[in-house]
Design an enzyme around this catalytic site. Sequence first.
Site, short mmCIF file in Angstrom:
data_model
loop_
_atom_site.label_atom_id
_atom_site.label_comp_id
_atom_site.label_asym_id
_atom_site.label_seq_id
_atom_site.Cartn_x
_atom_site.Cartn_y
_atom_site.Cartn_z
N ASP A 297 -5.83 -4.31 -2.34
CA ASP A 297 -4.82 -3.85 -1.40
C ASP A 297 -4.08 -5.02 -0.73
O ASP A 297 -4.69 -5.95 -0.22
CB ASP A 297 -5.50 -2.99 -0.33
N SER B 246 0.83 -1.20 0.00
CA SER B 246 0.00 0.00 0.00
C SER B 246 0.87 1.26 0.00
O SER B 246 1.70 1.43 -0.89
CB SER B 246 -0.97 -0.04 1.18
#
Length: 709
Positions: A227, A85
Amino acid sequence: MALSASASGATAAIAPAGDDRVATATTTRRGEAPAGFGAGDAPAGTGERWGLVLSGGVARGFAHIGVLRALEEEHLRPDLVVGTSMGAIVGALYASGYSSAEIERLMRGIDWVHLLFPRIDALAWRGNVTPRPLLQLGVGLRGVQLPSAPLSDAELNYMLSDLLIEASSAAASYDRLPIPFRAVATDVATAGTVVLGDGPIARSVRASMSIPFVFAPVRAAGRLLVDGGMADNLPMAPAHEAGAGRVVAVDIASSLGPLDSLASGPAAALYLIRLLTQRHPPGTPLPSDLLLRLELKGYGTMDYTALDSLVAAGYRGSIEAMRAYADSVGLPRAAVEAPRAPAPLPPLAGSVQWSGLRTLRHGIARAALGRLPVGPLRPTELRPALGRLYRSALFENAWPSLETLGDSTILSFDVRELPRRELSLAAAYGNDDGERTYARIGLRAPWMPPIALFELTGIRRRYGRAAHANAEPHALGRGGSGPFLRAEYRESETRIFRSGRLTALPRTIRREIFAGAQFELFARQIGQLGVGLAGLSELARRWDGVVLVFRTESRGAEHRRLQAEWMPGPDGYSRLDAWLDVSRKLGPFTAAPALRAAIVDGHPPTDVLAGVGGAGTLVGLRQDEWLGRRAAAAEFRLLYASGPLLTFSATAQTGVVGDAVGAPEIRPHLQPAAGLRAELTTPIGPIRLDWGLASGGRRRFDVMLGDRF
């Protein structure tokens, strides 16, 4: 057992110390792999490679930059970087050869809040804002399509492509970067960890930060990815599997409090989202690893305005622990030299390669790029072309990669087309000025230059209605320069109050058509200039003639806006408006001062008068309750983020109206007001509750569901 340090602010637990060791390291240029580096090589002074792991944590990830500063100060250089991320963004830049100072400068240049939650009034011509849609449909090759996520990610995708363009030549393998790199994502089908080490690097980083239910998943290597924090927010195991014998893992994710302390429904929903992203505990460190947890108390996941203090906290929380760990295990120190510019690549080949085109012809896509650089290529020279491609509004994403073949460089794009036709619907309600609805039809026609985008918008409010038509060569709402044609029909009823009671509703009817242009005045400052013909009527009065409009607006944490409107002639009028909004982080709070001012001259219709009142100027009054030819207001708002989407704030305001219309209670001096607000940000607009106390003891409670448009 593994060494572990926990840091909060500037404090850190110190690992055992040993002797300093200094080794000479080859300095590489940005975008260039270390000479002779291979999977089995180890740095001088130790028998094994070591890797740096950077966790996800949204805005808290800025603290990673401070950790990189600590590494540089200690002359420590990892042999591998693995990120999830926000850790993938920072890690990819660092692995590409950027220093911590350069990464900090790049991060400061990005308006992160606008990127995730764009201002609906950004570059809005004459106040015609674009609300976040309740429903958006696209019509393309596959028929009617729903959006794949509530937030558009086109600007985020462009930002990553622009930011990482210098690393785009490593698409064949991220081991070609100055420091080998891996990004971690999650496979939607299996919920398993996916380690990305090749392909367009901007696409890999984007996949690693695809927050579920917020941004669209990314398709790469035949898989749909979201993610990386959903599977492995602190990917220590992938670092070891990639060949790192030792790992320094930096965890900046916020800890979860007890559920019973979160009483509200929205807070419980946010807790669930955070629980999903942290359901996997950090990997078990090996005895030779260092696990460094930065608690970062007082900083939330959406504190994008706290860059400086987060970088400083990351540095303070890691410098002592890193120094002690390096000494204890004998990590080599490397002599640091001034960074050198990357060597140019061979000239671009004559054609551009496109992957993912479905309805567009190659020639149209190539025309959107515009002029490409000639001669030996520095990847940064492609940034103007990337900007033109983004503003063409042809693609949701266009991931660039560069490959050297012989004496030429192949430029390739992996693209996803936007639908040619779109329908957007929005609605909002406020207990002050009622319900409102919005519909927009958009058509992309890149085969019809110089006008390639057409829009038709209809708005209905309790106190008026409007229709707009717009034609432009590319998406001017995405910035950049270009001409436009705009037409509008608008009926508006201006509310006239007396002592808080509605006493009159004069109706103004406008018919306007404008030709103009948008242009860049200087860095992050956009200008708009239009000349039009207008016909206005109100009661028995009429205005007909030429109207000149100039507007300029900045983009960033400091939002400046100036707008001037002038209808010349003996019965004409003029109006000048100025806005200034600033946002600064103060510990756990955000300070947001703001100024507003307006001056009206001549013989204006009622809808041109300046007003104060409402949550943004004088809370406790109704929206624009006090009208006049002169108006000014100032506000100081202090915000506290209870979560990534829920904020509470208190405000102190003052305002004044001169040459007042309608309200005899208005005095020509500053009037105070104070208020409280709770706001929940959603992909379809805010849910806002305001309570205010204004001059004369006026109190008011307002509810606003959705964007005001």
